[in-house]
Design a protein around this motif. Structure first.
Motif, PDB file in Angstrom:
ATOM      1  N   GLY A  62      12.461  18.755  -3.914  1.00 51.94           N
ATOM      2  CA  GLY A  62      12.396  18.231  -2.928  1.00 51.94           C
ATOM      3  C   GLY A  62      13.028  18.204  -1.867  1.00 51.94           C
ATOM      4  O   GLY A  62      14.323  18.417  -0.307  1.00 51.94           O
ATOM      5  N   TRP A  63      14.255  17.172  -2.145  1.00 55.62           N
ATOM      6  CA  TRP A  63      15.874  16.478  -1.922  1.00 55.62           C
ATOM      7  C   TRP A  63      16.567  18.359  -1.196  1.00 55.62           C
ATOM      8  O   TRP A  63      16.865  18.487  -0.679  1.00 55.62           O
ATOM      9  CB  TRP A  63      16.359  15.858  -2.540  1.00 55.62           C
ATOM     10  N   TRP A  65      15.226  20.916  -1.160  1.00 59.71           N
ATOM     11  CA  TRP A  65      15.191  21.784  -0.237  1.00 59.71           C
ATOM     12  C   TRP A  65      15.904  20.729   0.982  1.00 59.71           C
ATOM     13  O   TRP A  65      15.994  22.038   2.200  1.00 59.71           O
ATOM     14  CB  TRP A  65      13.202  21.885  -0.456  1.00 59.71           C
ATOM     15  N   TRP A  66      15.016  19.678   1.239  1.00 64.71           N
ATOM     16  CA  TRP A  66      15.922  19.562   2.386  1.00 64.71           C
ATOM     17  C   TRP A  66      16.897  19.475   3.320  1.00 64.71           C
ATOM     18  O   TRP A  66      17.317  19.726   4.110  1.00 64.71           O
ATOM     19  CB  TRP A  66      15.376  17.764   2.680  1.00 64.71           C
ATOM     20  N   ALA A  67      18.129  18.995   1.780  1.00 67.40           N
ATOM     21  CA  ALA A  67      19.355  19.102   1.953  1.00 67.40           C
ATOM     22  C   ALA A  67      20.382  20.619   1.806  1.00 67.40           C
ATOM     23  O   ALA A  67      21.157  20.525   2.933  1.00 67.40           O
ATOM     24  CB  ALA A  67      20.033  18.678   0.823  1.00 67.40           C
ATOM     25  N   LYS A  68      19.467  21.890   1.547  1.00 69.40           N
ATOM     26  CA  LYS A  68      19.962  23.135   1.324  1.00 69.40           C
ATOM     27  C   LYS A  68      19.722  24.041   1.832  1.00 69.40           C
ATOM     28  O   LYS A  68      19.808  25.622   2.189  1.00 69.40           O
ATOM     29  CB  LYS A  68      20.647  22.914  -0.170  1.00 69.40           C
ATOM     30  N   SER A  70      15.378  25.886   2.521  1.00 73.91           N
ATOM     31  CA  SER A  70      14.360  26.797   1.978  1.00 73.91           C
ATOM     32  C   SER A  70      14.598  27.762   0.484  1.00 73.91           C
ATOM     33  O   SER A  70      14.059  27.530  -0.387  1.00 73.91           O
ATOM     34  CB  SER A  70      13.200  27.667   2.728  1.00 73.91           C
ATOM     35  N   GLY A  73      15.794  25.840  -1.566  1.00 71.80           N
ATOM     36  CA  GLY A  73      14.825  25.149  -2.599  1.00 71.80           C
ATOM     37  C   GLY A  73      13.686  25.593  -3.558  1.00 71.80           C
ATOM     38  O   GLY A  73      13.593  25.316  -4.803  1.00 71.80           O
TER      39      GLY A  73
END
Length: 326
Positions: A62-63, A65-68, A70, A73
């Protein structure tokens, strides 16, 4: 501070440091708190600890996905689920190795821990080599694709085959070139014993031989899993973290799966189809889509459907069965 935001293999250094910190904390917590003493792990504890490791892997994904974004992720989760499913085959082989060397269950966890630490390094080397090959020669992806398709078809066509641990050439080589004790010495990999002249000399124990064979088995399995994840993404950070996150929870899951691995008899066919699909989508992307990237969401969906189908069909077909007597 600028160093932390510098790019390394396509990802800021602080991303890598954060991942290393997670691995170190999990390993220290596992060995130093949960399993400070050698003891046998029950199935219930194995499942609870596995849920914890899966939750950590999901949170990390999830991190990512949020940082890099979709795309990365989805690629992380696809790689994670593929490696997690392939690790069930590892469990079957590891169980055979421990049985061959008659390793008591209370000492298996320690061997698995050191095996996992070695795998973290070995997978890093193999992934770095794979990334270098892909960067230097784009056509290597066609080799990966062909290999995955060939492996998948071979898995579909092959019958049940159990490896003969006793004929392993490494075991024979170690037995000829090292002193190996004939008896177990608890959790020790090496002990001192008297030779023919009465001198104390170092000797390896059966637990050390089991550790060596487990790591060799992982190298063999990595020949499938590393090309598979490179077929999903070229992002070295995603390739490495998804692999290691799946492997970290393997030793916790081992004790539950080892007791019921006979229930997953048909999963290998689903894994074979996954390998064929992953290899085939490289060719589809280049020849049918004109070089466009294969939709990662479809890759994740097909992978999950195949794995879930293999698990579900296996549990249905083997309902009521009991493990074979050893």
């Amino acid at each position: 501070m600028e160093f932390l935001f510098a790019d390394w293999l396509g990802t800021p250094v602080w991303f890598w440091l954060a991942f290393v910190a997670v691995v170190l904390v999990l390993t220290a917590f596992d060995l130093g708190v949960l399993h400070k003493d050698d003891r046998e792990m029950g199935i219930a504890e194995s499942l609870k600890l596995s849920v914890f490791y899966i939750a950590v892997a999901m949170l990390f994904g999830g991190w990512v996905w949020w940082a890099k974004g979709s795309g990365p992720g989805i690629e992380y989760f696809t790689g994670y689920f593929i490696e997690k499913a392939l690790s069930i085959d590892n469990v079957f082989v590891i169980s055979m190795i421990f049985g061959f060397f008659a390793i008591a269950p209370k000492y298996q966890y320690r061997a698995l821990l050191w095996g996992i630490l070695a795998v973290i390094v070995l997978r890093g080397i193999m992934i770095a080599g794979g990334a270098a090959l892909v960067a230097q020669a784009e056509w290597i992806m066609y080799v990966f694709a062909a290999f995955l398709i060939f492996t998948g078809v071979k898995m579909l066509a092959a019958g049940d085959h159990e490896p003969d641990i006793g004929k392993n050439p490494v075991i024979r080589w170690i037995s000829r070139h090292m002193r190996v004790t004939k008896v177990h010495h608890d959790q020790h990999f090496f002990v001192k014993e008297k030779d023919a002249s009465g001198r104390l000399v170092w000797a390896a124990t059966p637990l050390f031989l089991a550790l060596v064979v487990i790591n060799l088995a992982d190298i063999v399995f990595a020949v499938d899993s590393v090309p598979a994840i490179f077929s999903i993404t070229r992002d070295t950070f995603i390739v490495y973290t998804s692999n290691i996150m799946a492997i970290l929870g393997l030793r916790a899951l081992y004790f539950a799966l080892a007791a019921m691995v006979y229930r997953f008899h048909y999963l290998k066919y689903a894994l074979a189809l996954v390998l064929v699909f992953i290899g085939g989508k490289i060719l589809i992307a280049d020849f049918a889509l004109g070089g466009a990237k294969f939709p990662p969401l479809i890759s994740l969906g097909v992978t999950l459907v195949l794995i879930a189908g293999g698990v579900g069909w296996s549990l249905w077909k083997t309902r009521g069965e009991r493990p074979a007597e050893v």
